[in-house]
Design a protein around this motif. Structure first.
Motif, short mmCIF file in Angstrom:
data_model
loop_
_atom_site.label_atom_id
_atom_site.label_comp_id
_atom_site.label_asym_id
_atom_site.label_seq_id
_atom_site.Cartn_x
_atom_site.Cartn_y
_atom_site.Cartn_z
N MET A 250 -49.22 -62.86 -37.36
CA MET A 250 -49.49 -63.62 -38.23
C MET A 250 -48.84 -63.15 -39.87
SD MET A 250 -54.11 -63.69 -38.52
CE MET A 250 -55.11 -64.13 -36.71
N GLY A 251 -49.07 -61.84 -40.33
CA GLY A 251 -47.86 -60.71 -40.68
C GLY A 251 -46.24 -61.08 -40.51
N VAL A 252 -46.67 -61.61 -39.24
CA VAL A 252 -44.43 -61.40 -39.53
C VAL A 252 -44.98 -63.22 -39.70
CG1 VAL A 252 -42.82 -61.91 -37.77
CG2 VAL A 252 -44.64 -60.08 -37.09
N GLN B 184 -42.14 -54.83 -36.86
CA GLN B 184 -41.75 -55.93 -37.58
C GLN B 184 -41.11 -56.67 -38.31
OE1 GLN B 184 -41.94 -57.58 -34.01
NE2 GLN B 184 -42.67 -55.61 -33.79
N ILE B 185 -42.22 -55.87 -40.16
CA ILE B 185 -41.36 -56.49 -41.20
C ILE B 185 -40.47 -55.51 -41.95
CG2 ILE B 185 -42.46 -58.62 -40.91
CD1 ILE B 185 -44.84 -57.64 -42.65
N SER B 186 -40.51 -55.47 -42.71
CA SER B 186 -39.78 -54.37 -43.64
C SER B 186 -40.95 -53.93 -44.74
CB SER B 186 -38.48 -54.50 -44.08
OG SER B 186 -38.65 -55.55 -45.18
N VAL B 187 -40.45 -52.61 -46.08
CA VAL B 187 -41.74 -52.90 -47.00
C VAL B 187 -41.08 -54.03 -47.59
CG1 VAL B 187 -41.80 -51.37 -48.83
CG2 VAL B 187 -42.13 -50.15 -46.18
N THR C 28 -49.72 -55.52 -43.19
CA THR C 28 -49.78 -53.35 -43.00
C THR C 28 -49.48 -53.88 -41.19
OG1 THR C 28 -51.79 -53.06 -44.17
CG2 THR C 28 -51.36 -52.14 -42.82
N THR C 29 -50.29 -53.92 -40.69
CA THR C 29 -50.85 -54.40 -38.46
C THR C 29 -48.81 -54.95 -38.51
OG1 THR C 29 -50.91 -56.65 -38.62
CG2 THR C 29 -52.36 -55.00 -38.30
N ALA C 30 -48.47 -56.20 -39.32
CA ALA C 30 -46.55 -56.01 -38.89
C ALA C 30 -45.76 -55.33 -39.32
CB ALA C 30 -46.59 -57.76 -39.70
N LYS C 31 -46.24 -54.46 -40.24
CA LYS C 31 -45.04 -53.45 -40.80
C LYS C 31 -45.43 -52.36 -40.53
CE LYS C 31 -42.59 -50.79 -43.29
NZ LYS C 31 -42.89 -50.16 -41.92
N SER D 22 -59.72 -56.95 -27.92
CA SER D 22 -58.99 -55.92 -28.94
C SER D 22 -58.08 -55.94 -29.14
CB SER D 22 -59.71 -54.67 -29.39
OG SER D 22 -59.59 -53.64 -30.74
N ALA D 23 -57.42 -55.72 -28.41
CA ALA D 23 -55.90 -55.28 -28.22
C ALA D 23 -54.92 -56.96 -28.41
CB ALA D 23 -55.44 -55.09 -27.13
N GLN D 24 -55.42 -57.70 -27.53
CA GLN D 24 -55.08 -58.78 -28.01
C GLN D 24 -54.59 -59.91 -29.66
OE1 GLN D 24 -57.16 -60.64 -25.08
NE2 GLN D 24 -54.69 -61.01 -23.51
N ILE D 25 -56.87 -58.90 -30.24
CA ILE D 25 -56.34 -59.97 -31.66
C ILE D 25 -55.61 -59.14 -31.99
CG2 ILE D 25 -58.09 -59.38 -33.53
CD1 ILE D 25 -60.42 -59.55 -31.12
N LEU D 26 -55.40 -57.39 -32.18
CA LEU D 26 -54.77 -57.25 -33.25
C LEU D 26 -52.74 -57.12 -33.09
CD1 LEU D 26 -53.68 -54.18 -34.38
CD2 LEU D 26 -53.58 -53.05 -32.49
N GLU D 27 -52.93 -57.56 -31.78
CA GLU D 27 -51.09 -58.68 -32.12
C GLU D 27 -51.23 -59.78 -32.65
OE1 GLU D 27 -48.97 -57.47 -30.42
OE2 GLU D 27 -49.48 -55.73 -30.28
#
Length: 280
Positions: free
Chosen positions: A16-18, A100-103, A93-96, A6-11
């Motif tokens: 993906m978001g970045v 790792q990214i801005s709003v 959402t997870t990247a923000k 689960s932790a690796q999937i979250l990363e």
């Protein structure tokens, strides 16, 4: 078959978001339009093989068949690579929240995905399904697919605002769980299985996906205002289209989009961030 924790999937979702937030303009346009087209193709397949079945007498079997083929769209998005708004609700959402990214980057990427997906879905609705005449193919002069999509459009736009919103929450909860689960596998077959079950479930349960509705409802409006369909209505052989573009946007697309954002961002993105939180 190798799987991730689960932790690796979250990363992976953070990455993906970045990636989505850092696309150049040309890549963003292409990836978002492609995603809308892929979802629409899955929707059109579902119409052709499942929507004309008599759900009143077939019960859940008709809905199951409709839902069983719809996941083609999400499979193409994930396996071939494309930028789908509903999945971005989770990944951005997870990247923000991981810093790792801005709003601003998150809002721009999400908004671009929504618009690009709309363009792709409209293309398939108008060119592939409507202009080709496929939606008007006849079985004994009854135009079964045309009647079915108009009935579906009327039903989707008759939902009250809160019902549409909640169905949107439930839908993207399952869609993002499908994407999250697919990231656990490093093999194609594992990704396909992980994507299929949750996606089939949200469709069979009658939940609302804003990008799918960007295909279904415009196609219903195009079809319901066409002379070929109106002739059937005037003959008393089909129900008239009871909604228009304003009903689509106000009664369905706005609440469903907001519900999809909550379902993906909160029920998957934020909850899995909390589930994998480690105190410093």
């Amino acid at each position: 078959m190798a799987t991730l924790s689960s932790a690796q999937i979250l990363e992976a979702t953070v990455n993906m978001g970045v990636s989505k937030a850092s696309q150049n303009l040309i890549s963003r346009i292409a990836n978002t339009v492609l995603a809308g087209m892929y979802i629409a193709i899955g929707g059109f397949l579902a119409i052709r093989v499942g929507l004309v079945l008599p759900w009143e007498s077939w019960g859940a079997v008709g809905k199951l068949i409709f839902g069983a083929v719809f996941p083609l769209g999400l499979m193409l998005v994930v396996l071939c690579g494309a930028d789908l708004f509903t999945g971005s609700c989770m990944t951005l959402t997870t990247a923000k929240l991981r810093g790792q990214i801005s709003v601003g980057q998150s809002f721009l990427a999400g908004s671009a995905a929504w618009v690009g997906n709309f363009v792709g879905a409209l293309f398939v609705a108008y060119v592939i399904a409507f202009s080709s005449g496929l939606i008007f193919e006849s079985a004994g002069g009854t135009l079964p697919w045309a009647k079915s999509i108009v009935n579906l459009t009327n039903a989707k736009c008759s939902l009250n605002w809160m019902s549409a919103f909640i169905r949107g929450v439930g839908c993207n909860w399952l869609v993002c769980l499908a994407v999250f689960a697919a990231a656990a596998s490093t093999e194609v077959i594992g990704k396909v299985v992980a994507l299929w079950f949750p996606t089939m479930a949200f469709v069979a349960l009658g939940m609302e996906h804003c990008i799918a509705n960007m295909f279904f409802i415009p196609l219903g409006i195009f079809t319901g205002t066409d002379a070929r369909y109106l002739a059937l209505v005037n003959a008393g052989e089909a129900k008239a289209l009871a909604v228009g573009w304003s009903d689509f946007f106000i009664n369905n697309l706005v609440p469903v989009t907001l519900g999809n954002i909550v379902g993906g961002a909160v029920l998957v993105g934020i909850l899995y961030l909390l589930a994998n939180h480690k105190d410093k």
